[in-house]
Structures are given as C-alpha cells and as structure tokens.
Write an enzyme that holds these catalytic residues in place. Structure first.
Site, PDB file in Angstrom:
ATOM      1  N   LYS A  53     -61.949 -27.235  24.899  1.00 23.10           N
ATOM      2  CA  LYS A  53     -60.577 -27.804  25.385  1.00 23.10           C
ATOM      3  C   LYS A  53     -59.553 -26.691  24.808  1.00 23.10           C
ATOM      4  CE  LYS A  53     -61.754 -32.547  24.624  1.00 23.10           C
ATOM      5  NZ  LYS A  53     -62.122 -33.553  23.744  1.00 23.10           N
ATOM      6  N   GLN A  97     -60.418 -35.824  18.095  1.00 22.32           N
ATOM      7  CA  GLN A  97     -61.917 -36.122  18.628  1.00 22.32           C
ATOM      8  C   GLN A  97     -62.849 -37.112  17.906  1.00 22.32           C
ATOM      9  OE1 GLN A  97     -62.856 -33.840  21.308  1.00 22.32           O
ATOM     10  NE2 GLN A  97     -64.904 -34.727  21.221  1.00 22.32           N
ATOM     11  N   ASP A 120     -55.490 -38.542  25.399  1.00 19.66           N
ATOM     12  CA  ASP A 120     -56.879 -39.346  25.791  1.00 19.66           C
ATOM     13  C   ASP A 120     -56.364 -40.748  26.800  1.00 19.66           C
ATOM     14  OD1 ASP A 120     -59.345 -38.105  24.888  1.00 19.66           O
ATOM     15  OD2 ASP A 120     -58.817 -38.666  22.941  1.00 19.66           O
TER      16      ASP A 120
END
Ligand code: GUN
Length: 288
Positions: A53, A97, A120
């Site tokens: 990422k 995460q 997200d």
C-alpha cells in the site's frame, strides 16, 4: 470453451493512472492527498499488504505514511493515535490493517475513526450510506470487483449473481453493489444448503470464502463470469483462490486469476478512495 482471463493487474494499472491524473491536479492546487496506514503487530501477510500500500501511494504521488505499532500496543494507545490522525488536516485517509491483535476491540477502533477518512469503507456510516444508495466511501475490493465485471463487457442488469461469503469486507458490500446495478442476488455462506446447485445458477459468481479451490468446475454455469476473491495456499504451498481455476476455466466465459485478479484492484481502489476522501473533506467536487 476456454474462459477469457480478467486481468486485474492490467486493469488496476489503468485505475492507478486515472488516480494519478487527479492527484497531479490536486497537487497543482497545492493539495497533497495523505493516506495513513496503521499496522499493529507482526502478522507477516499484513506486513506485505501494508508495504504494498505504501509503495502504491508513492507511485501516484499520494503521501503514504505507515504507523507500525508493536503487538503489545494497548487499545488506548491505538485510540490515541487515531485521535491524533483525526485532528490532523493533512490526513485524508486512515486505514487500520486487519486483523488486529485479540486484546483490541475492532468496534471500539471503528468508533474512534472519522467516517470522512474511512478509505476502507468499513465503518457503519459508510456501509449504511451504501445500503441507502447514497454517496460515500465504498469498500475497495467490492468496488474493484464491479470494475472487473464491467471490463468483461458483461451487462450486470437482470443477471443472476451468486455471492459466496457474507463478510463486511467483501460479501455484504459486493452484494449491495450488484443489487444497485440491478442484478438478482443470492448470498450464500457456511450454513447454506445446496451451495453447488445455487452456484451453478449464477451468471456472475463471486467467491469470497477463504477456502482453497472449494468451488469446483461443475459448480460453474457455462458462460458465467467468475470472480475469485480468495488468497490461499494449496497443498504444495502455491497461491490459489477459492475457485479451482483449471476446472472453472473450462466452463466460464471470464475468470479472474489468483494472483493477478481481484488483489491488485483492491489497492488501486484504496488510492482512488483516498483521492475521493481528500476532495470531499476539502469541499472539492468528486473527481470520479
Ligand atoms: N485485511 C485484509 N484485507 C483488508 C482490507 O481490505 N482492509 C483492511 N484494513 N485490512 C484488511
């Protein structure tokens, strides 16, 4: 009939280029989108995802910052960091995460996050907006899946879509997106009876179960579009999806490979969401 490959690697490159064009425009206005990724602990798979990422941000000009916290980090310490990120105007996107270590509550963490920075798209506010058909941040993997289906040239409207898996990350939101595009949806999961029969009725089959090669060739309708979200290791330690690719490719019209299918799309849509969040937070029109 041999299926055509839905190349997520190539398509994600196209999405990244679209994102870069918008980042360049923002930088011309003196704005640099910022994405902060928080990794708690030392899960090796998570470490790889987080590194990828960061690299992806760099390539399109997003300011990617990774916060690596030890696995002993307390919930309070994590919430404290999230509070600081919420107060920092340079931070456009925040991603924690998953999975988190067992002693940290995912819902408390969610509650401490700013929905406007939820790249997200997992927070209840953004999932609620999706359910209500309103604008918001849409989860990355589901958004990437829709783009892959569109890339195949398959019209979604009126089709029968079967989704195997009901997770917040993939199954539920992709079902909503497919319904929004006028598919007739069936959501299957671990308690579903006659799974093979239901799957074999799908014009569009999305497999997001997390079990290596569980979907067999005879579960696939001739001419179906097969989207494999799985990322597993087979008996020889080789990466594989939730679909038995070799069997399914003999019946499907289109199929995503693993790796190189859905995976790269997720990161590309994360970058895209960061630009969307950046514009929305700053009162600029949405570029996408
Ligand atoms: N862990 C596995 N997939 C994801 C994802 O899409 N987002 C986050 N935050 N964690 C993950």
């Amino acid at each position: 009939m041999a299926a055509q490959i839905l190349d997520g690697k190539a398509l994600s490159q196209q999405v990244r280029e679209e994102v870069k064009v918008e980042v360049d425009k923002l930088r011309g206005l003196g704005v640099r989108p910022g994405l902060h990724v928080v990794l708690v602990g030392d899960d090796p798979a998570s470490a790889i995802y987080v590194r990828n990422k960061g690299r992806a941000c760099e390539k399109v000009g997003i300011n990617g910052v990774t916060h690596r916290l030890p696995k002993e980090t307390t919930e309070e310490e994590l919430l404290d960091l999230l509070g600081k990120l919420n107060a920092d105007d340079e931070v456009d996107g925040v991603l924690v995460q998953l999975p988190l270590p067992g002693h940290i509550s995912e819902s408390r963490v969610n509650d401490a996050m700013d929905p406007a920075r939820d790249v997200d798209g997992f927070l209840p506010v953004n999932l609620g907006r999706l359910l209500a058909g309103r604008e918001g941040l849409v989860p990355c993997t589901p958004a990437g899946i829709i783009r892959l289906i569109d890339q195949s040239g398959t019209a979604i409207e009126g089709k029968r879509a079967v989704i195997i898996g009901r997770s917040i990350i993939v199954g539920k939101p992709v079902s909503l997106l497919l319904m929004q595009r006028h598919a007739t949806i069936t959501v299957c999961h671990s308690r579903t009876r006659e799974l093979a029969r239901l799957a074999s009725e799908a014009d569009i089959l999305v497999a997001a179960i997390g079990r290596a090669k569980m979907v067999k060739g005879d579960w696939i309708k001739e001419g179906a579009v097969v989207i494999d979200v799985g990322m597993n290791r087979d008996e020889n330690g080789k990466l594989c999806g939730d679909v038995d690719f070799d069997e399914a490719a003999g019946r499907a019209a289109w199929i995503t490979p693993v790796p190189g299918g859905v995976g790269p799309m997720t990161i590309a849509y994360l970058l895209r969401n960061t630009v969307i969040a950046c514009c929305a937070r700053r009162g600029l029109p949405s570029p996408f």
